[in-house]
Design an enzyme around this catalytic site. Structure first.
Site, PDB file in Angstrom:
ATOM      1  N   CYS A  40      -2.955   6.276   4.382  1.00 23.40           N
ATOM      2  CA  CYS A  40      -2.070   5.268   3.788  1.00 23.40           C
ATOM      3  C   CYS A  40      -0.667   5.251   4.388  1.00 23.40           C
ATOM      4  O   CYS A  40       0.091   4.318   4.139  1.00 23.40           O
ATOM      5  CB  CYS A  40      -1.988   5.470   2.283  1.00 23.40           C
ATOM      6  N   HIS A  97      -2.161  -3.347  -1.140  1.00 23.59           N
ATOM      7  CA  HIS A  97      -2.140  -2.131  -0.327  1.00 23.59           C
ATOM      8  C   HIS A  97      -3.187  -2.170   0.787  1.00 23.59           C
ATOM      9  O   HIS A  97      -4.166  -1.433   0.763  1.00 23.59           O
ATOM     10  CB  HIS A  97      -2.353  -0.918  -1.240  1.00 23.59           C
ATOM     11  N   CYS A 113      -3.107   0.813 -10.875  1.00 25.67           N
ATOM     12  CA  CYS A 113      -3.764   1.222  -9.632  1.00 25.67           C
ATOM     13  C   CYS A 113      -3.598   0.137  -8.575  1.00 25.67           C
ATOM     14  O   CYS A 113      -3.814  -1.051  -8.857  1.00 25.67           O
ATOM     15  CB  CYS A 113      -5.251   1.455  -9.874  1.00 25.67           C
ATOM     16  N   SER A 114      -3.239   0.523  -7.364  1.00 24.63           N
ATOM     17  CA  SER A 114      -3.106  -0.465  -6.296  1.00 24.63           C
ATOM     18  C   SER A 114      -4.488  -0.984  -5.898  1.00 24.63           C
ATOM     19  O   SER A 114      -5.471  -0.252  -5.913  1.00 24.63           O
ATOM     20  CB  SER A 114      -2.410   0.150  -5.086  1.00 24.63           C
TER      21      SER A 114
END
Length: 395
Positions: free
Chosen positions: A81, A344, A214-215
């Protein structure tokens, strides 16, 4: 030699498989926007670090060829990430080291629907590069049927709650803030506004984290043009943001020795990277006006407040509930909506943070504008692990 961000661009972040495009279309859109923003052409670019996690080797070349076939070196970057910020860091190093005067940092992702597996690309848990991290979690909390990344961050949340008295409402306040901020961001995947009560009432993914904390998986791309001071002067470039300090930290024994998921998910990495970035910039958190940080889950925003020195350990829940991290407070954190609401796409996230901060420092963020913003901080972290902290200063 100093390095500056001269231009930024990004696509809108989208739910996977909802837009008719390929990853090279994303890169053409974001990279072309960044070059246009800088007033430059692809023929000015000397090297290209490009980050992604889900496409095959040399997909970076395939994507960049949409901008031009100039033969310049292209580096394919994968740091989970933290991939986007890693590409930016490579661009900054090339410029600061004197190897290049103009580098294009790119990040993109074309993802599948559904939650991530044990690694960025799922697959066998035992073979995952982050098996050691999940092993720490399993030893203390077990391993359930929920998405692994949600489990490990939820475990960190429960530990924080047990140790410091952090509440579910404080965790939800982070998500509500970021969803509220995203309402003004045309690039955000989600623009709906939710109150704390809505966040708490959403479907539970893994306690205490609900879906709205939550992404999501996302498609999208982002880019930044990084130039030297000499090049900027020669081309009379304007709208620059200096990369005043930047650092990456990876796991040490501290990540694992305590057996705590708070450490496993990266708080020590973030703390170390922040300390180094502040030192290199000659600035501290007290000088920062606007922050884009890695809220992959609401708890990670709280952990990062502590790691960045915004509050003492254990005080982040109270900070989130105090209004100190939104408009009218001490800092504005995630004016873009953050990962939770903006989206994301792993390879693009760090560079999308850069784009938001550059717009903020120029005064070009429209309804999201943080009044008088002169110093911005980006925090991008990848499990496994890498944490990159970047301090940007308006010129």
């Amino acid at each position: 030699m100093k390095a500056y961000v001269a231009g930024v661009g990004m696509t809108r972040f989208e739910k996977p498989e909802t837009r008719e495009w390929q990853y090279w279309d994303m890169v053409r859109e974001a990279g072309g926007a960044a070059l246009a923003d800088a007033g430059l052409a692809y023929t000015d670019v000397e090297q290209v670090p490009i980050g992604y996690c889900f496409q095959p080797s040399t997909a970076g070349q395939r994507a960049v060829y949409e901008l031009g076939l100039t033969g310049v070196p292209v580096y394919n970057v994968n740091n989970n990430c933290a991939t986007g910020a890693t590409a930016l860091m490579l661009a900054r190093q090339l410029v600061e080291g004197g190897a290049c005067d103009c580098v294009l940092a790119l990040g993109f992702e074309e993802m599948r629907k559904g939650a991530l597996g044990a690694g960025a690309d799922g697959g066998d848990f035992a073979a995952s590069p982050v098996a050691r991290h999940y092993g720490i979690m399993a030893a203390r909390h077990g391993f359930a049927a929920a998405p692994p990344t949600a489990q490990i961050f939820a475990a960190a949340a429960r530990e924080h709650m047990e140790k410091y008295g952090t509440t579910a409402e404080q965790l939800a306040a982070v998500a509500a803030k970021n969803h509220r901020h995203s309402a003004h961001n045309p690039y955000a995947q989600f623009r709906d506004v939710y109150e704390v009560e809505d966040v708490l009432a959403a479907r539970m993914v893994h306690a205490p984290l609900t879906k709205l904390q939550c992404s999501p998986t996302s498609d999208g791309a982002a880019a930044a043009v990084v130039v030297s001071e000499r090049f900027a002067q020669q081309r009379s470039l304007t709208g620059l943001a200096e990369i005043a300090g930047q650092a990456m930290a990876t796991d040490t024994e501290e990540s694992f020795a305590s057996g705590s998921c708070v450490d496993v998910v990266g708080q020590p990495l973030s703390r170390a990277a922040a300390r180094q970035a502040y030192e290199r910039a000659g600035l501290g958190i007290e000088d920062v006006d606007v922050i884009e940080l890695h809220d992959c889950f609401s708890v990670n925003e709280l952990l990062t407040y502590e790691a960045l020195g915004m509050c003492a350990p254990g005080e982040s829940g109270g900070l989130a509930g105090s209004g100190a991290t939104t408009y009218g407070g001490r800092w504005v954190v995630n004016p873009s909506g953050g990962l939770i609401s903006k989206g994301h796409p792993l390879g693009a996230t760090g560079l999308a943070q850069t784009a938001e901060l550059v717009w903020q420092l120029r005064g070009e963020a429209d309804a999201r504008q943080v009044p008088g913003a002169r110093v911005g901080l980006a925090h991008n972290i990848g499990l496994g692990g890498a944490a990159v902290v970047t301090v940007l200063r308006a010129v």
